[in-house]
Design an enzyme around this catalytic site. Structure first.
Site, PDB file in Angstrom:
ATOM      1  N   ASP A  55       6.262   7.553  10.258  1.00 11.47           N
ATOM      2  CA  ASP A  55       5.015   8.059   9.682  1.00 11.47           C
ATOM      3  C   ASP A  55       4.089   8.646  10.737  1.00 11.47           C
ATOM      4  OD1 ASP A  55       6.026   7.100   7.311  1.00 11.47           O
ATOM      5  OD2 ASP A  55       4.114   6.282   6.646  1.00 11.47           O
ATOM      6  N   GLU A 104      -0.384  10.377   3.819  1.00  9.77           N
ATOM      7  CA  GLU A 104      -1.405   9.521   4.415  1.00  9.77           C
ATOM      8  C   GLU A 104      -2.501  10.360   5.053  1.00  9.77           C
ATOM      9  OE1 GLU A 104       1.140   5.509   5.520  1.00  9.77           O
ATOM     10  OE2 GLU A 104       0.485   6.832   7.132  1.00  9.77           O
ATOM     11  N   CYS A 143      10.236  -0.230   9.447  1.00 10.02           N
ATOM     12  CA  CYS A 143       9.060   0.628   9.354  1.00 10.02           C
ATOM     13  C   CYS A 143       8.684   1.003   7.924  1.00 10.02           C
ATOM     14  CB  CYS A 143       9.237   1.828  10.265  1.00 10.02           C
ATOM     15  SG  CYS A 143       9.100   1.345  12.010  1.00 10.02           S
ATOM     16  N   ASP A 144       7.660   1.844   7.818  1.00  7.05           N
ATOM     17  CA  ASP A 144       6.797   1.926   6.645  1.00  7.05           C
ATOM     18  C   ASP A 144       7.489   2.038   5.298  1.00  7.05           C
ATOM     19  OD1 ASP A 144       5.163   2.240   8.878  1.00  7.05           O
ATOM     20  OD2 ASP A 144       3.692   3.371   7.751  1.00  7.05           O
ATOM     21  N   LYS A 145       8.333   3.035   5.091  1.00  4.71           N
ATOM     22  CA  LYS A 145       8.949   3.216   3.777  1.00  4.71           C
ATOM     23  C   LYS A 145      10.346   2.633   3.720  1.00  4.71           C
ATOM     24  CE  LYS A 145       5.210   5.160   3.156  1.00  4.71           C
ATOM     25  NZ  LYS A 145       4.874   5.051   4.558  1.00  4.71           N
ATOM     26  N   CYS A 176       4.670  -0.408  14.832  1.00  7.05           N
ATOM     27  CA  CYS A 176       3.411  -0.202  15.555  1.00  7.05           C
ATOM     28  C   CYS A 176       2.497  -1.416  15.476  1.00  7.05           C
ATOM     29  CB  CYS A 176       2.701   1.029  15.011  1.00  7.05           C
ATOM     30  SG  CYS A 176       3.580   2.564  15.367  1.00  7.05           S
ATOM     31  N   SER A 187      -3.021   5.428   5.942  1.00  2.64           N
ATOM     32  CA  SER A 187      -2.214   4.614   6.846  1.00  2.64           C
ATOM     33  C   SER A 187      -2.778   3.201   6.862  1.00  2.64           C
ATOM     34  CB  SER A 187      -2.273   5.203   8.256  1.00  2.64           C
ATOM     35  OG  SER A 187      -1.890   4.267   9.215  1.00  2.64           O
TER      36      SER A 187
END
Length: 553
Positions: free
Chosen positions: A78, A442, A119-121, A191, A468
């Protein structure tokens, strides 16, 4: 065993021959076959070490008497995709990830699954697939990145985004920004902060689909490798117990996860992902549940990006299990729910304790009496909108100001950096929802610019897009219905007064119903930004953000 469909009997001789072409022995084929999803790539810092994590998972599977079969997967970073066309693919990739795991597990009927991610998705996509397939499965993340150290203070990726605004405001030199970017992301891992990736990795643990420690043990610690081995071994035991994801992820388990979400001050993206995961589990989880849990769950942790504490600090303080034990004192945790350990939540948290009450506050002394996230409703967001209220300075919890209207993130970002936004303004960014974006990008760049330029105590931002996990300030997203669906946000005009009342969960456009109806009659949707390829197909099938941006039909 489920894998007998591809390996047992005379008729499966050709199938076994193909397995033997890879190098599997008859003994290995007689064992439980565990599919191991490994979305390693050389783009995402949270995934660059997943070969090592996956190897540990496979070692654990073999230790427990199973046979691991590894397969790959995609992943979007991202941060690298931010603020250009790539961000429109981020949320949309979640559905591809879930679909690809389904394809692999159904085309090759594994007995169980060990799903690796970070991570995010990728994490919510894996969890969605796990609940959709409902075969014995476990989730294991790669762990969080350590924080950086720059000029004697903790820094992270968001520090760099905010640094851009500081340079434009004259508070930082370009040379200092380059120095900062060299120090902000010092290791592999998701992160550093309670951003979306770490939020979802923590909630997978709270939901019971990952082992204790999954959300907080840093990526670079040996304990993460040991946990991966334990997860692999447990995948085999789950097959032996026939303990399935939907046995674990009940409505009570989802409420447990939301309570932890509120205590941690997680990313607003959890309000997209948790309902989408619940949908795959056939659990009805309307947005109102988030408010219900928020009102009775205190905010216990002041984590990056809102506060000073990192995931490493949270891990040393006792992690998710300590938070769940503390919340159980209020009765907001159902301790009878099952978990992938084979034991209940209550059993898992027996030995947990808070080891640093500066990092995990007790329920008798929270940072805030209410949880980190609030759902706002009103004539601007009839189906709801989302704000991380724990990241809003007190003076902005209520705000009334003129709308500054932009039909794209880029236009708003440029206006902020060019000093076109003034104290008191309400920045409205529309046509950036699931359909209109498409992909609901985002808004980290504009929100970070607002913070970096010192406007976060005076300016609000409202969007049908999303934020985010690194966003802070009076940033209200997921406004539903979105502009592309003709939602009221499409009818806002420059200078309209918008009133925000977070404590009372309200967001109001100060325009009469008659005037809104007049505007609606004259409204015409924007032309689609993307007409071909995956994003066009996604836009034609995606639901509202209020429903988790799931695909319909």
């Amino acid at each position: 065993m489920r894998s007998d469909l591809m390996k047992k009997g005379l008729e499966r001789s050709p199938h076994r021959s193909l397995f033997k072409a890879i190098g599997y022995t008859d003994e290995e084929l007689q064992r439980p076959i565990i599919g191991v999803a490994n979305p390693f790539n050389e783009v995402i810092p949270g995934h660059i070490h997943l070969r090592q994590i996956t190897d540990a998972v496979k070692a654990g599977i073999r230790m427990a008497g199973g046979t691991p079969v590894e397969f790959g997967g995609i992943g979007v970073c991202d941060g690298i995709a931010m603020n250009h066309l790539g961000m429109r693919y981020s949320l949309a990739s979640r559905e591809l990830i879930a679909d690809s795991v389904e394809v692999m597990a159904e085309a090759h009927p594994f007995d169980g699954l060990a799903l690796v991610s970070n991570c995010d998705k990728i994490t919510p996509g894996m969890l969605m697939a796990m609940l959709r397939l409902n075969i014995p499965a476990i989730f294991i993340s790669g762990g969080p990145m350590l924080t950086g150290d720059w000029m004697g203070r903790k820094v992270n990726l968001i520090s760099v985004f905010e640094g851009i605004g500081q340079v434009r405001a004259g508070d930082m030199s370009e040379e200092e920004l380059i120095d900062l970017e060299n120090e902000a992301c010092p290791t592999c891992g998701s992160c550093s902060g309670m951003f979306t990736a770490n939020s979802m990795n923590c909630l997978s643990e709270a939901l019971g689909l990952a082992l204790p420690g999954n959300g907080t043990i840093p990526a670079v610690m040996a304990a993460r490798i040991r946990l991966a081995k334990a997860a692999g071994a447990q995948a085999v035991r789950l097959v032996e117990m026939d303990l399935r994801p939907r046995d674990i992820a009940t409505l009570s388990a989802f409420k447990n996860a939301i309570a932890v979400d509120m205590a941690l001050g997680c990313s607003t993206n959890t309000v997209l992902h948790v309902p989408a995961i619940a949908h795959e589990a056939n659990v009805d989880l309307p947005l109102e549940v988030f408010n219900e849990v928020s009102l009775k769950t205190p905010h216990l942790c002041n984590l990056i990006p809102v506060g000073p504490d990192s995931l490493e600090d949270l891990n040393l303080a006792g992690g998710i299990q300590a938070i769940m034990k503390e919340l159980s004192r209020l009765g907001v945790i159902d301790t009878e729910t099952k978990t992938v350990t084979g034991a209940t939540v209550g059993k898992n948290i027996e030995g947990a304790e808070i080891r640093d009450r500066n990092v995990i506050h007790p329920v008798t002394d929270p940072h805030h009496k209410e949880g980190g996230i609030a759902i706002l409703y009103g004539n601007l967001a009839p189906d709801g909108s989302v704000v991380k209220q724990s990241g809003v300075v007190p003076k902005m919890l209520t705000h009334r100001g003129p709308a500054r209207v932009f039909n794209s993130e880029d236009d708003a970002y440029n206006a902020i950096l060019r000093h076109k936004i003034r104290a008191g303004d309400v920045v409205v960014i529309r046509y950036e929802g699931p359909k209109g974006g498409p992909g609901m990008p985002e808004m980290l760049s504009p929100t970070s610019a607002i913070v970096g330029m010192g406007l976060d105590e005076d300016v609000a931002l409202i969007t049908d897009g999303r934020f985010s996990g690194g966003t802070k300030g009076a940033a209200i997203g997921h406004v539903s219905p979105e502009a592309a669906d003709g939602g009221p946000i499409a009818l806002v005009e420059e200078g309209d007064i918008i009133e925000i009342d977070i404590p009372n969960r309200k967001i109001t456009l100060q325009v009469t119903d008659e005037e809104l109806e007049k505007r609606r009659n004259n409204w015409r949707p924007m032309e689609p930004r993307v007409r071909h390829g995956y994003l066009a197909r996604y836009a034609s099938h995606v639901s509202s953000g209020a429903r988790g941006a799931i695909l319909l039909g």
